[in-house]
Scaffold this active site. Sequence first.
Site, PDB file in Angstrom:
ATOM      1  N   ASP A 119       0.815  -1.228   0.000  1.00 61.75           N
ATOM      2  CA  ASP A 119       0.000   0.000   0.000  1.00 61.75           C
ATOM      3  C   ASP A 119       0.842   1.267   0.000  1.00 61.75           C
ATOM      4  O   ASP A 119       0.381   2.321  -0.456  1.00 61.75           O
ATOM      5  CB  ASP A 119      -0.929   0.016   1.216  1.00 61.75           C
ATOM      6  CG  ASP A 119      -2.077  -0.949   1.007  1.00 61.75           C
ATOM      7  OD1 ASP A 119      -1.862  -2.154   1.187  1.00 61.75           O
ATOM      8  OD2 ASP A 119      -3.169  -0.486   0.620  1.00 61.75           O
ATOM      9  N   ASN A 154       1.661  -3.115   4.103  1.00 64.37           N
ATOM     10  CA  ASN A 154       0.627  -3.922   3.437  1.00 64.37           C
ATOM     11  C   ASN A 154      -0.336  -4.411   4.511  1.00 64.37           C
ATOM     12  O   ASN A 154      -0.154  -4.145   5.708  1.00 64.37           O
ATOM     13  CB  ASN A 154       1.259  -5.082   2.667  1.00 64.37           C
ATOM     14  CG  ASN A 154       0.256  -5.782   1.770  1.00 64.37           C
ATOM     15  OD1 ASN A 154      -0.487  -5.125   1.039  1.00 64.37           O
ATOM     16  ND2 ASN A 154       0.184  -7.096   1.833  1.00 64.37           N
TER      17      ASN A 154
HETATM   18  O1  MRU Z   1      -7.680  -2.719   3.367  1.00 70.52           O
HETATM   19  P1  MRU Z   1      -7.513  -3.137   1.925  1.00 70.52           P
HETATM   20  O2  MRU Z   1      -8.364  -4.297   1.557  1.00 70.52           O
HETATM   21  O3  MRU Z   1      -7.644  -1.973   0.989  1.00 70.52           O
HETATM   22  O4  MRU Z   1      -6.000  -3.622   1.865  1.00 70.52           O
HETATM   23  C1  MRU Z   1      -5.486  -4.015   0.630  1.00 70.52           C
HETATM   24  C2  MRU Z   1      -4.103  -4.529   0.709  1.00 70.52           C
HETATM   25  O5  MRU Z   1      -3.469  -4.515   1.745  1.00 70.52           O
HETATM   26  C3  MRU Z   1      -3.470  -4.983  -0.574  1.00 70.52           C
HETATM   27  O6  MRU Z   1      -2.537  -5.981  -0.324  1.00 70.52           O
HETATM   28  C4  MRU Z   1      -2.755  -3.785  -1.220  1.00 70.52           C
HETATM   29  O7  MRU Z   1      -3.611  -2.700  -1.317  1.00 70.52           O
HETATM   30  C5  MRU Z   1      -2.222  -4.107  -2.551  1.00 70.52           C
HETATM   31  S1  MRU Z   1      -3.526  -4.257  -3.739  1.00 70.52           S
HETATM   32  C6  MRU Z   1      -2.823  -4.626  -5.232  1.00 70.52           C
END
Ligand code: MRU
Length: 352
Positions: free
Chosen positions: A238, A248
């Site tokens: 992220d 992440n």
């Molecule tokens: O809270 P989320 O579902 O938005 O978290 C998403 C993640 O942690 C993913 O691993 C990350 O955004 C990468 S998406 C290609």
Amino acid sequence: MLKAVEWKGETFQFLDQTLLPLEEVYIETSDYREVEEAIRQLKIRGAPLLGVTAAYGLCLGALEGEKGKVGDFFSFLEKVDVDLRTSRPTAVNISWALDRLKKIWEQDMEDWSPRQVVNSLIDEAKKIEEEDYKNNENIARYGAQLLQDEDRVLTHCNTGSLACSGWGTALGAISWAVLQEGKKIQVYADETRPLWQGARLTAFELMKNSIPVTVICDNMAGYLMSQGLVDKVIVGADRVTLQGDAANKIGTYSLAVLAHYHKIPFYMAFPLSSVDFSIREGREIPIEERDPEEVIAPRGIKITPPGVGVRNPAFDVTPHHLITALITEKGIVYPPFEEVLLNWKTEARQNG
Ligand code: MRU
């Protein structure tokens, strides 16, 4: 391929991911506030998709502002920008996309009409989506090079088409290896508590593509590794710092430590739009803390005694020294990461 969001000319459509896999409900809206709320509630999620969504959300705001009922057009755009920017703090893709759009409306505010600004904002948002689609393909292709036939691969959270505009990142690499290269991969998907992006979304996507997947509870990964059942771990990110520390989904750090202990390669796949070039160290990454109800009352069912203490950080940071390689649209990078990331940033700047 699943299409989680779509620009429909003057409206925005999204798949409500909180209802998956039980219901596939698409929502169409012209109100940026509904988009902002969908981001907060994780109806739309995944770092690259959040960038694309924030961009289209701003376009909805611009269309509303153009109608003249919300006061000064540019002051309203400023408000929409702030609302979207503060919707979720960890994925840098939101501010990255809004910065691109802001450059346009700040530069054009002097002598352009609202209509001209709206048109160029929509063009830029579409460009962001198209670039993400192409980046997904390159990440998937590079990532697949690291996966061998018969590999048993563990992934966390959801990093496929539901999190991006195309193939996805980490899950894109797995899907590419199977569907484009014919490799036989055994996928283990962590369920990903507290919101089950792995059990609900990753399993849903893979099964739609007829890719066999086995779901495990997050606390089973160590056991599987100790039994020699995992060859590689691949996850998304992220927000990645200059030295390669990467935020992440919560639980990623534990996996990285486990993989290190068991000498299993640990890969992180993401587009360069997830790199925050303004920070070097992982401790500078803002970590979202979410509603305790997600932990104590999953799907509305209370599982803990009343009054219990709760923590609900949505992300953690994996330090660069636990990462075997980074996979980006420009290629695979092995440590040390910083010089290569910086070179790519300079290159991107030179290309406009
Ligand atoms: O809270 P989320 O579902 O938005 O978290 C998403 C993640 O942690 C993913 O691993 C990350 O955004 C990468 S998406 C290609």
